[in-house]
Motif scaffolding. Sequence first.
Motif, PDB file in Angstrom:
ATOM      1  N   ASP A  85       5.363   1.789   8.038  1.00  7.99           N
ATOM      2  CA  ASP A  85       5.703   0.379   7.532  1.00  7.99           C
ATOM      3  C   ASP A  85       4.750  -0.207   6.652  1.00  7.99           C
ATOM      4  OD1 ASP A  85       8.040   0.593   9.198  1.00  7.99           O
ATOM      5  OD2 ASP A  85       7.195  -0.693  10.775  1.00  7.99           O
ATOM      6  N   ALA A  86       3.441   0.003   7.078  1.00 12.31           N
ATOM      7  CA  ALA A  86       2.419  -0.605   6.060  1.00 12.31           C
ATOM      8  C   ALA A  86       2.319   0.105   4.843  1.00 12.31           C
ATOM      9  CB  ALA A  86       0.963  -0.460   6.829  1.00 12.31           C
ATOM     10  N   LEU A  87       2.394   1.292   4.534  1.00 17.90           N
ATOM     11  CA  LEU A  87       2.617   1.979   3.408  1.00 17.90           C
ATOM     12  C   LEU A  87       3.851   1.385   2.425  1.00 17.90           C
ATOM     13  CD1 LEU A  87       0.979   4.053   1.790  1.00 17.90           C
ATOM     14  CD2 LEU A  87       2.321   5.983   2.726  1.00 17.90           C
ATOM     15  N   ASN A  88       4.875   1.014   3.256  1.00 16.21           N
ATOM     16  CA  ASN A  88       5.968   0.527   2.443  1.00 16.21           C
ATOM     17  C   ASN A  88       5.916  -0.986   2.008  1.00 16.21           C
ATOM     18  OD1 ASN A  88       7.774   2.879   2.949  1.00 16.21           O
ATOM     19  ND2 ASN A  88       8.400   2.205   4.766  1.00 16.21           N
ATOM     20  N   VAL A  89       4.976  -1.607   2.668  1.00 11.50           N
ATOM     21  CA  VAL A  89       4.647  -2.970   2.030  1.00 11.50           C
ATOM     22  C   VAL A  89       3.694  -2.744   0.901  1.00 11.50           C
ATOM     23  CG1 VAL A  89       3.633  -5.094   2.824  1.00 11.50           C
ATOM     24  CG2 VAL A  89       5.094  -3.921   4.253  1.00 11.50           C
ATOM     25  N   ILE A  90       2.952  -1.838   1.112  1.00 11.10           N
ATOM     26  CA  ILE A  90       1.856  -1.673  -0.055  1.00 11.10           C
ATOM     27  C   ILE A  90       2.587  -1.205  -1.316  1.00 11.10           C
ATOM     28  CG2 ILE A  90       0.254  -0.144  -0.915  1.00 11.10           C
ATOM     29  CD1 ILE A  90      -1.099  -0.258   2.253  1.00 11.10           C
ATOM     30  N   LEU A 108      -4.895  -2.740  -2.813  1.00 14.73           N
ATOM     31  CA  LEU A 108      -3.730  -2.173  -2.553  1.00 14.73           C
ATOM     32  C   LEU A 108      -3.968  -0.660  -2.602  1.00 14.73           C
ATOM     33  CD1 LEU A 108      -0.978  -4.634  -3.889  1.00 14.73           C
ATOM     34  CD2 LEU A 108      -1.586  -4.076  -1.202  1.00 14.73           C
ATOM     35  N   SER A 109      -4.376  -0.196  -3.826  1.00 13.26           N
ATOM     36  CA  SER A 109      -4.510   1.359  -3.960  1.00 13.26           C
ATOM     37  C   SER A 109      -5.291   1.844  -3.026  1.00 13.26           C
ATOM     38  CB  SER A 109      -5.059   1.480  -5.669  1.00 13.26           C
ATOM     39  OG  SER A 109      -5.162   2.856  -5.546  1.00 13.26           O
ATOM     40  N   SER A 110      -6.383   1.346  -2.577  1.00 13.27           N
ATOM     41  CA  SER A 110      -7.423   1.965  -1.610  1.00 13.27           C
ATOM     42  C   SER A 110      -6.613   2.103  -0.201  1.00 13.27           C
ATOM     43  CB  SER A 110      -8.702   1.117  -1.581  1.00 13.27           C
ATOM     44  OG  SER A 110      -9.449   1.626  -0.570  1.00 13.27           O
ATOM     45  N   CYS A 111      -5.971   0.762  -0.010  1.00 12.64           N
ATOM     46  CA  CYS A 111      -5.210   0.587   1.228  1.00 12.64           C
ATOM     47  C   CYS A 111      -4.212   1.764   1.258  1.00 12.64           C
ATOM     48  CB  CYS A 111      -4.433  -0.435   1.599  1.00 12.64           C
ATOM     49  SG  CYS A 111      -5.840  -2.004   1.930  1.00 12.64           S
ATOM     50  N   ALA A 112      -3.553   2.032   0.407  1.00 12.32           N
ATOM     51  CA  ALA A 112      -2.596   3.091   0.219  1.00 12.32           C
ATOM     52  C   ALA A 112      -3.102   4.567   0.702  1.00 12.32           C
ATOM     53  CB  ALA A 112      -1.903   3.079  -1.154  1.00 12.32           C
TER      54      ALA A 112
END
Length: 184
Positions: A85-90, A108-112
């Motif tokens: 879910d988080a990756l989809n939001v990112i 965002l890139s780092s979080c992905a």
Amino acid sequence: MPHFKPLTISFYLQALLLIMISIPATIHCRTFLPNSGKLIETTCKNTPNYNVCFQSLKASPGGSGADVTGLAQIMVRVMKAKANDALNVIHELQKVKIGLGTEQRRALSSCADKYRAILIGDIPQATEALQKGDPKFAEDGANDAANEATYCESEFSGKSLLTKQNNVMHDVAAVTGAIVRMLL
């Protein structure tokens, strides 16, 4: 032959009585299962977030009949769902062309990368460890996932675009780690 009729009736009545006695026991035997909800409650009380634990396990098929290892496996699946879910939001946020600064795009890139690490590394590690009966490595995977969510949140200077997803991921992973710790 009239002599056998009372005996036959007696057998029929006894059989009927046995059936009537066994039906309520069969209907209610579910309440005597060791985990008819009590194990979930007891387990969740020993986690850092009772509500996240209880809601996740009660909503999952098989939760009410699972042992502690089964509850941990369910929570690992919940972790996977929350990470996806988080990756989809990112990915959706990364598609936005206006309104995001360089710092937010970098975050965002780092979080992905962090959420991919959860999905590629931490989740499979926890899953395999639980299947092999090695809860220490499962706990490590859950704790790593909680840390990745925390690190993602700290990537944003100021207002994070992923606070909700990071908090959910952290909480689910922390609950998973606590349940796995009960297996040590």
